[in-house]
Write a protein that holds these residues in place. Structure first.
Motif, short mmCIF file in Angstrom:
data_model
loop_
_atom_site.label_atom_id
_atom_site.label_comp_id
_atom_site.label_asym_id
_atom_site.label_seq_id
_atom_site.Cartn_x
_atom_site.Cartn_y
_atom_site.Cartn_z
N ASP A 41 0.84 -1.20 0.00
CA ASP A 41 0.00 0.00 0.00
C ASP A 41 0.88 1.25 0.00
N SER A 42 0.26 2.43 0.00
CA SER A 42 1.02 3.67 -0.17
C SER A 42 2.00 3.91 0.97
N VAL A 43 1.63 3.58 2.17
CA VAL A 43 2.53 3.77 3.32
C VAL A 43 3.76 2.88 3.16
N THR A 44 3.55 1.64 2.77
CA THR A 44 4.66 0.71 2.57
C THR A 44 5.55 1.15 1.42
N ARG A 45 4.94 1.58 0.31
CA ARG A 45 5.73 2.03 -0.84
C ARG A 45 6.57 3.24 -0.48
N HIS A 46 6.02 4.18 0.26
CA HIS A 46 6.78 5.37 0.63
C HIS A 46 7.91 5.01 1.60
N ARG A 47 7.69 4.07 2.48
CA ARG A 47 8.75 3.63 3.40
C ARG A 47 9.89 3.01 2.60
N VAL A 48 9.55 2.15 1.66
CA VAL A 48 10.59 1.52 0.84
C VAL A 48 11.33 2.57 0.01
N SER A 49 10.62 3.51 -0.57
CA SER A 49 11.28 4.53 -1.39
C SER A 49 12.19 5.42 -0.54
N ARG A 50 11.79 5.74 0.69
CA ARG A 50 12.66 6.53 1.57
C ARG A 50 13.94 5.78 1.91
N ARG A 51 13.80 4.49 2.18
CA ARG A 51 14.98 3.68 2.50
C ARG A 51 15.92 3.59 1.30
N LEU A 52 15.36 3.36 0.12
CA LEU A 52 16.20 3.27 -1.08
C LEU A 52 16.82 4.62 -1.44
#
Length: 107
Positions: A41-52
Motif C-alpha cells: 500500500d502507499s505507506v509501505t511504498r513510501h517507506r521503501v522509497s525513503r529507504r532506497l
C-alpha cells in the motif's frame, strides 16, 4: 532508460544502469526509483522509497562525479521486509555489476 543499458536483478531490487553518451552533459550520476503497487500500500511504498533514496544518497558519493551514469532502482516485494544491511548489499552489488556491463556496452 530502462530499455537501454544493463540490469542486474537481486532479491530485493532490480538495478538498471545506462551510461549516457549524449553530447549534452547533465553532470554526475543520477538515480531514479520505481516502487510499484505490487510492493504494497502507499505507506509501505513510501517507506521503501525513503529507504532506497537514503541508500542511493550514500552510494552516489562513491561514484565518479564525471560519470554520466543513469541508474533506476526497481523495488521488489522482498524490499519491504529486508534489513538495511540487505538493501545496502543488494544495491551495492547490483550497481557494481550493472555499471560494469553498461560501460562495456558503450565501448
Amino acid at each position: 532508460m530502462v530499455r537501454r543499458g544493463a540490469r542486474k536483478g537481486r532479491r530485493t531490487m532490480v538495478v538498471h544502469a545506462h551510461v549516457d553518451s549524449s553530447p549534452v552533459r547533465v553532470g554526475g550520476p543520477r538515480f531514479g526509483l520505481i516502487v510499484s503497487k505490487s510492493v504494497g500500500d502507499s505507506v509501505t511504498r513510501h517507506r521503501v522509497s525513503r529507504r532506497l533514496r537514503h541508500l542511493a544518497a550514500e552510494l552516489i558519493t562513491e561514484l565518479e562525479p564525471a560519470d554520466d551514469l543513469l541508474v533506476v532502482i526497481r523495488a521488489n516485494k522482498a524490499a519491504v521486509t529486508a534489513s538495511h544491511a540487505d538493501l545496502r548489499r543488494d544495491l551495492r552489488t547490483g550497481l557494481t555489476s550493472a555499471t560494469e556491463r553498461a560501460r562495456e556496452e558503450t565501448r
